[in-house]
Design a protein around this motif. Structure first.
Motif, PDB file in Angstrom:
ATOM      1  N   ASN A 188      76.165  43.616  46.317  1.00  0.00           N
ATOM      2  CA  ASN A 188      77.220  44.630  46.400  1.00  0.00           C
ATOM      3  C   ASN A 188      78.508  44.170  45.733  1.00  0.00           C
ATOM      4  O   ASN A 188      79.277  44.996  45.217  1.00  0.00           O
ATOM      5  N   LEU A 189      78.744  42.861  45.748  1.00  0.00           N
ATOM      6  CA  LEU A 189      79.949  42.321  45.122  1.00  0.00           C
ATOM      7  C   LEU A 189      79.815  42.203  43.612  1.00  0.00           C
ATOM      8  O   LEU A 189      80.788  41.851  42.930  1.00  0.00           O
ATOM      9  N   GLY A 233      76.026  28.997  55.943  1.00  0.00           N
ATOM     10  CA  GLY A 233      76.094  30.195  56.748  1.00  0.00           C
ATOM     11  C   GLY A 233      77.356  30.996  56.497  1.00  0.00           C
ATOM     12  O   GLY A 233      77.538  31.601  55.434  1.00  0.00           O
ATOM     13  N   SER A 234      78.257  31.014  57.475  1.00  0.00           N
ATOM     14  CA  SER A 234      79.486  31.800  57.373  1.00  0.00           C
ATOM     15  C   SER A 234      80.338  31.367  56.193  1.00  0.00           C
ATOM     16  O   SER A 234      81.045  32.184  55.593  1.00  0.00           O
ATOM     17  N   VAL A 235      80.283  30.087  55.817  1.00  0.00           N
ATOM     18  CA  VAL A 235      81.060  29.600  54.673  1.00  0.00           C
ATOM     19  C   VAL A 235      80.651  30.341  53.405  1.00  0.00           C
ATOM     20  O   VAL A 235      81.497  30.681  52.567  1.00  0.00           O
ATOM     21  N   GLU A 236      79.367  30.618  53.268  1.00  0.00           N
ATOM     22  CA  GLU A 236      78.886  31.280  52.063  1.00  0.00           C
ATOM     23  C   GLU A 236      79.431  32.700  51.941  1.00  0.00           C
ATOM     24  O   GLU A 236      79.711  33.182  50.837  1.00  0.00           O
ATOM     25  N   PHE A 237      79.576  33.394  53.063  1.00  0.00           N
ATOM     26  CA  PHE A 237      80.148  34.736  53.027  1.00  0.00           C
ATOM     27  C   PHE A 237      81.615  34.684  52.587  1.00  0.00           C
ATOM     28  O   PHE A 237      82.076  35.513  51.818  1.00  0.00           O
ATOM     29  N   PHE A 238      82.347  33.693  53.091  1.00  0.00           N
ATOM     30  CA  PHE A 238      83.746  33.557  52.712  1.00  0.00           C
ATOM     31  C   PHE A 238      83.874  33.187  51.240  1.00  0.00           C
ATOM     32  O   PHE A 238      84.733  33.712  50.522  1.00  0.00           O
ATOM     33  N   ILE A 239      83.036  32.276  50.782  1.00  0.00           N
ATOM     34  CA  ILE A 239      83.090  31.862  49.378  1.00  0.00           C
ATOM     35  C   ILE A 239      82.773  33.039  48.462  1.00  0.00           C
ATOM     36  O   ILE A 239      83.346  33.176  47.374  1.00  0.00           O
ATOM     37  N   ALA A 240      81.862  33.912  48.897  1.00  0.00           N
ATOM     38  CA  ALA A 240      81.521  35.090  48.089  1.00  0.00           C
ATOM     39  C   ALA A 240      82.757  35.934  47.814  1.00  0.00           C
ATOM     40  O   ALA A 240      82.978  36.398  46.688  1.00  0.00           O
ATOM     41  N   GLN A 244      88.531  36.505  43.925  1.00  0.00           N
ATOM     42  CA  GLN A 244      89.971  36.363  43.987  1.00  0.00           C
ATOM     43  C   GLN A 244      90.445  35.277  43.033  1.00  0.00           C
ATOM     44  O   GLN A 244      89.640  34.605  42.382  1.00  0.00           O
ATOM     45  N   GLN A 245      91.749  35.110  42.971  1.00  0.00           N
ATOM     46  CA  GLN A 245      92.321  34.056  42.137  1.00  0.00           C
ATOM     47  C   GLN A 245      91.884  32.693  42.655  1.00  0.00           C
ATOM     48  O   GLN A 245      91.900  32.439  43.860  1.00  0.00           O
ATOM     49  N   PHE A 246      91.470  31.815  41.754  1.00  0.00           N
ATOM     50  CA  PHE A 246      90.931  30.511  42.146  1.00  0.00           C
ATOM     51  C   PHE A 246      91.988  29.681  42.853  1.00  0.00           C
ATOM     52  O   PHE A 246      93.072  29.433  42.322  1.00  0.00           O
ATOM     53  N   ASN A 247      91.687  29.283  44.075  1.00  0.00           N
ATOM     54  CA  ASN A 247      92.599  28.483  44.881  1.00  0.00           C
ATOM     55  C   ASN A 247      91.799  27.366  45.546  1.00  0.00           C
ATOM     56  O   ASN A 247      91.325  27.513  46.674  1.00  0.00           O
ATOM     57  N   PRO A 248      91.614  26.236  44.859  1.00  0.00           N
ATOM     58  CA  PRO A 248      90.742  25.171  45.381  1.00  0.00           C
ATOM     59  C   PRO A 248      91.215  24.584  46.703  1.00  0.00           C
ATOM     60  O   PRO A 248      90.397  24.164  47.517  1.00  0.00           O
ATOM     61  N   VAL A 249      92.519  24.540  46.934  1.00  0.00           N
ATOM     62  CA  VAL A 249      93.025  23.971  48.186  1.00  0.00           C
ATOM     63  C   VAL A 249      92.586  24.819  49.373  1.00  0.00           C
ATOM     64  O   VAL A 249      92.121  24.307  50.401  1.00  0.00           O
ATOM     65  N   GLN A 261      99.110  36.936  55.039  1.00  0.00           N
ATOM     66  CA  GLN A 261      97.680  37.214  54.977  1.00  0.00           C
ATOM     67  C   GLN A 261      96.902  36.189  54.154  1.00  0.00           C
ATOM     68  O   GLN A 261      95.736  35.925  54.426  1.00  0.00           O
ATOM     69  N   ARG A 262      97.535  35.595  53.181  1.00  0.00           N
ATOM     70  CA  ARG A 262      96.801  34.726  52.244  1.00  0.00           C
ATOM     71  C   ARG A 262      96.358  33.420  52.884  1.00  0.00           C
ATOM     72  O   ARG A 262      95.241  32.961  52.667  1.00  0.00           O
ATOM     73  N   TYR A 263      97.219  32.804  53.702  1.00  0.00           N
ATOM     74  CA  TYR A 263      96.910  31.473  54.233  1.00  0.00           C
ATOM     75  C   TYR A 263      96.768  31.442  55.756  1.00  0.00           C
ATOM     76  O   TYR A 263      96.545  30.382  56.321  1.00  0.00           O
ATOM     77  N   PHE A 264      96.890  32.587  56.416  1.00  0.00           N
ATOM     78  CA  PHE A 264      96.909  32.549  57.881  1.00  0.00           C
ATOM     79  C   PHE A 264      95.583  32.047  58.465  1.00  0.00           C
ATOM     80  O   PHE A 264      95.570  31.392  59.508  1.00  0.00           O
ATOM     81  N   LEU A 265      94.462  32.338  57.790  1.00  0.00           N
ATOM     82  CA  LEU A 265      93.166  31.941  58.332  1.00  0.00           C
ATOM     83  C   LEU A 265      93.013  30.426  58.358  1.00  0.00           C
ATOM     84  O   LEU A 265      92.543  29.848  59.348  1.00  0.00           O
TER      85      LEU A 265
END
Length: 236
Positions: free
Chosen positions: A38-39, A56-63, A68-73, A207-211
């Motif tokens: 879908n993405l 698992g959940s990391v893969e959904f977030f990485i997707a 988005q703009q690449f932010n390695p940190v 919103q960008r860094y709160f998580l």
């Protein structure tokens, strides 16, 4: 017969033990593959990400982060915090896993949540090689997840259409897990503090860094709580 050479029986026992994970991983893996489709990604992306990240959940977030703009940190911190529970899994398995050899590397890499539960609590009967059973369970669970992700990607490509609602899959999954956890816990203090920390971080950080900030604060909270509990135990 030496149980170490009894490979078919070790495999069959591990297969029977891991069957519940098979259905769960295949269902979620297919959902993940469809979500990636879908993405706008081909089936190769969910397959390779499932095989290499295996988080698992990391893969959904990485997707989502791939769009988005690449932010390695942010990626590094988020992945580290989400996977930090693996540290505690590893400590718990020190007495169960072999000290050296290729099997130890397989067991460490494949230490997912469900694999940890099976390998930690399963009582391997006499006549089986416990380490071989653990290795087979780890390999099978890994295979289930990667296969599910690949099938989901292929199914999305074969259907050739966008399936509405899959963007809500992670939200729905976490809501179900959260509700189940709240129902089981004796005290709701941790759940309430998590909600408060999340809202405060969203307001103050944005919103960008709160998580990332929220996850770090929650890890710190639970570390302090665990330390206090250990202190109370030692004083008794």
């Amino acid at each position: 017969m030496d149980s170490r050479t009894n490979l078919p029986n070790n495999f069959k026992y591990a297969l029977r033990t891991s069957l519940p994970v098979l259905f769960g991983f295949m269902f979620l893996g297919i959902g993940y593959g469809l979500y990636m489709h879908n993405l706008g990604f081909s089936f190769l992306f969910p397959t390779l990400m499932a095989a290499t990240i295996y988080g698992g959940s990391v893969e959904f977030f990485i997707a989502n982060m791939l769009l988005q703009q690449f932010n390695p940190v942010s990626v590094l911190l988020l992945t580290a915090v989400l996977g930090f529970r693996q540290f505690f899994y590893g400590v718990s398995m020190l007495t169960k896993y072999p000290l050296q050899g290729w099997r130890k590397r397989v067991l460490i890499y494949g230490l997912a949540d469900e694999t940890f539960v099976l390998n930690y609590y399963v009582k391997v009967p006499q006549g089986y090689d416990e380490t071989a059973v653990h290795v087979w369970i780890t390999i099978l669970n890994y295979f289930y997840w990667v296969t599910g992700a690949c099938l989901g990607g292929l199914l999305g490509s074969a259907l050739g259409m966008e399936i509405k609602g899959l963007d809500f899959i992670m939200t729905a999954l976490f809501i179900c897990l959260a509700v189940d956890q709240v129902r089981k816990e004796k005290s709701h203090l941790s759940s309430l503090s998590g909600m408060v920390i999340t809202l405060v971080s969203l307001v103050l950080i944005g919103q960008r860094y709160f998580l990332v900030v929220t996850l770090l604060l929650l890890v710190a909270e639970f570390a302090v709580k665990y330390w206090h509990e250990q202190q109370k135990e030692e004083q008794r």
